[in-house]
Scaffold this motif. Structure first.
Motif, mmCIF file in Angstrom:
data_model
loop_
_atom_site.group_PDB
_atom_site.id
_atom_site.type_symbol
_atom_site.label_atom_id
_atom_site.label_comp_id
_atom_site.label_asym_id
_atom_site.label_seq_id
_atom_site.Cartn_x
_atom_site.Cartn_y
_atom_site.Cartn_z
ATOM 1 N N SER A 30 0.821 -1.203 0.000
ATOM 2 C CA SER A 30 0.000 0.000 0.000
ATOM 3 C C SER A 30 0.857 1.256 0.000
ATOM 4 O O SER A 30 0.436 2.301 -0.469
ATOM 5 C CB SER A 30 -0.961 0.010 1.190
ATOM 6 N N SER A 31 2.060 1.170 0.520
ATOM 7 C CA SER A 31 2.932 2.343 0.513
ATOM 8 C C SER A 31 3.476 2.611 -0.886
ATOM 9 O O SER A 31 3.983 3.681 -1.162
ATOM 10 C CB SER A 31 4.090 2.161 1.491
ATOM 11 N N GLY A 32 3.381 1.638 -1.777
ATOM 12 C CA GLY A 32 3.788 1.826 -3.159
ATOM 13 C C GLY A 32 5.239 1.516 -3.435
ATOM 14 O O GLY A 32 5.648 1.420 -4.573
ATOM 15 N N GLU A 33 6.033 1.369 -2.405
ATOM 16 C CA GLU A 33 7.456 1.115 -2.618
ATOM 17 C C GLU A 33 7.776 -0.347 -2.341
ATOM 18 O O GLU A 33 7.445 -0.880 -1.298
ATOM 19 C CB GLU A 33 8.304 1.993 -1.699
ATOM 20 N N LYS A 34 8.422 -0.979 -3.291
ATOM 21 C CA LYS A 34 8.857 -2.361 -3.111
ATOM 22 C C LYS A 34 10.138 -2.350 -2.280
ATOM 23 O O LYS A 34 11.000 -1.506 -2.473
ATOM 24 C CB LYS A 34 9.152 -3.017 -4.461
ATOM 25 N N LEU A 35 10.233 -3.283 -1.360
ATOM 26 C CA LEU A 35 11.447 -3.393 -0.558
ATOM 27 C C LEU A 35 12.461 -4.182 -1.371
ATOM 28 O O LEU A 35 12.253 -5.339 -1.674
ATOM 29 C CB LEU A 35 11.134 -4.086 0.771
ATOM 30 N N LYS A 36 13.540 -3.525 -1.720
ATOM 31 C CA LYS A 36 14.527 -4.142 -2.602
ATOM 32 C C LYS A 36 15.841 -4.446 -1.907
ATOM 33 O O LYS A 36 16.712 -5.078 -2.483
ATOM 34 C CB LYS A 36 14.791 -3.217 -3.797
ATOM 35 N N LEU A 40 21.616 -7.175 6.492
ATOM 36 C CA LEU A 40 22.206 -8.427 6.955
ATOM 37 C C LEU A 40 22.303 -8.490 8.479
ATOM 38 O O LEU A 40 22.196 -9.566 9.064
ATOM 39 C CB LEU A 40 23.584 -8.632 6.327
ATOM 40 N N GLU A 41 22.471 -7.342 9.129
ATOM 41 C CA GLU A 41 22.565 -7.347 10.587
ATOM 42 C C GLU A 41 21.202 -7.619 11.240
ATOM 43 O O GLU A 41 21.103 -8.398 12.184
ATOM 44 C CB GLU A 41 23.114 -6.001 11.109
ATOM 45 N N ASP A 42 20.156 -6.955 10.734
ATOM 46 C CA ASP A 42 18.818 -7.116 11.320
ATOM 47 C C ASP A 42 18.029 -8.250 10.684
ATOM 48 O O ASP A 42 16.957 -8.604 11.165
ATOM 49 C CB ASP A 42 18.022 -5.813 11.196
ATOM 50 N N LYS A 43 18.525 -8.756 9.579
ATOM 51 C CA LYS A 43 17.866 -9.849 8.850
ATOM 52 C C LYS A 43 16.411 -9.503 8.511
ATOM 53 O O LYS A 43 15.491 -10.253 8.811
ATOM 54 C CB LYS A 43 17.943 -11.151 9.639
ATOM 55 N N GLN A 44 16.258 -8.329 7.871
ATOM 56 C CA GLN A 44 14.928 -7.898 7.458
ATOM 57 C C GLN A 44 15.016 -7.029 6.213
ATOM 58 O O GLN A 44 16.021 -6.369 5.983
ATOM 59 C CB GLN A 44 14.235 -7.133 8.581
ATOM 60 N N PHE A 61 24.055 -4.031 3.515
ATOM 61 C CA PHE A 61 22.838 -4.295 2.759
ATOM 62 C C PHE A 61 23.166 -5.057 1.492
ATOM 63 O O PHE A 61 24.236 -4.890 0.906
ATOM 64 C CB PHE A 61 22.141 -2.980 2.382
ATOM 65 N N ARG A 62 22.226 -5.896 1.087
ATOM 66 C CA ARG A 62 22.330 -6.632 -0.170
ATOM 67 C C ARG A 62 20.974 -6.542 -0.858
ATOM 68 O O ARG A 62 19.941 -6.421 -0.200
ATOM 69 C CB ARG A 62 22.642 -8.115 0.084
ATOM 70 N N PRO A 63 20.973 -6.648 -2.180
ATOM 71 C CA PRO A 63 19.683 -6.728 -2.879
ATOM 72 C C PRO A 63 18.941 -7.974 -2.416
ATOM 73 O O PRO A 63 19.556 -9.027 -2.210
ATOM 74 C CB PRO A 63 20.072 -6.836 -4.357
#
Length: 72
Positions: A30-36, A40-44, A61-63
């Motif tokens: 609904s926010s319109g933005e895909k999480l890409k 790696l630290e928070d595993k989310q 961060f990794r894709p």
């Protein structure tokens, strides 16, 4: 073995986990933005705003597409 109960009790932990996952998925859609990106630290998964927030300072961060196979 087969259960004699036609309607086994609901696994509440699994049910709550599924509901939480669906809620997060609906909110991200609904926010319109895909999480890409994936922290790696928070595993989310994270969005670009979260990546630059104080919460993720010095995190890696990794894709998401690169990390998905290792979490399947």
């Amino acid at each position: 073995r087969r259960s004699s109960n036609r309607d086994p009790p609901c696994n509440l932990v699994l049910k709550n986990l599924c509901e939480s996952f669906l809620k997060e998925k609906n909110e991200s859609l609904s926010s319109g933005e895909k999480l890409k990106l994936f922290c790696l630290e928070d595993k989310q998964p994270v969005c670009l705003v979260c990546r630059d927030s104080q919460k993720h300072v010095n995190h890696t961060f990794r894709p998401i597409s690169e990390v998905v196979p290792s979490y399947k």
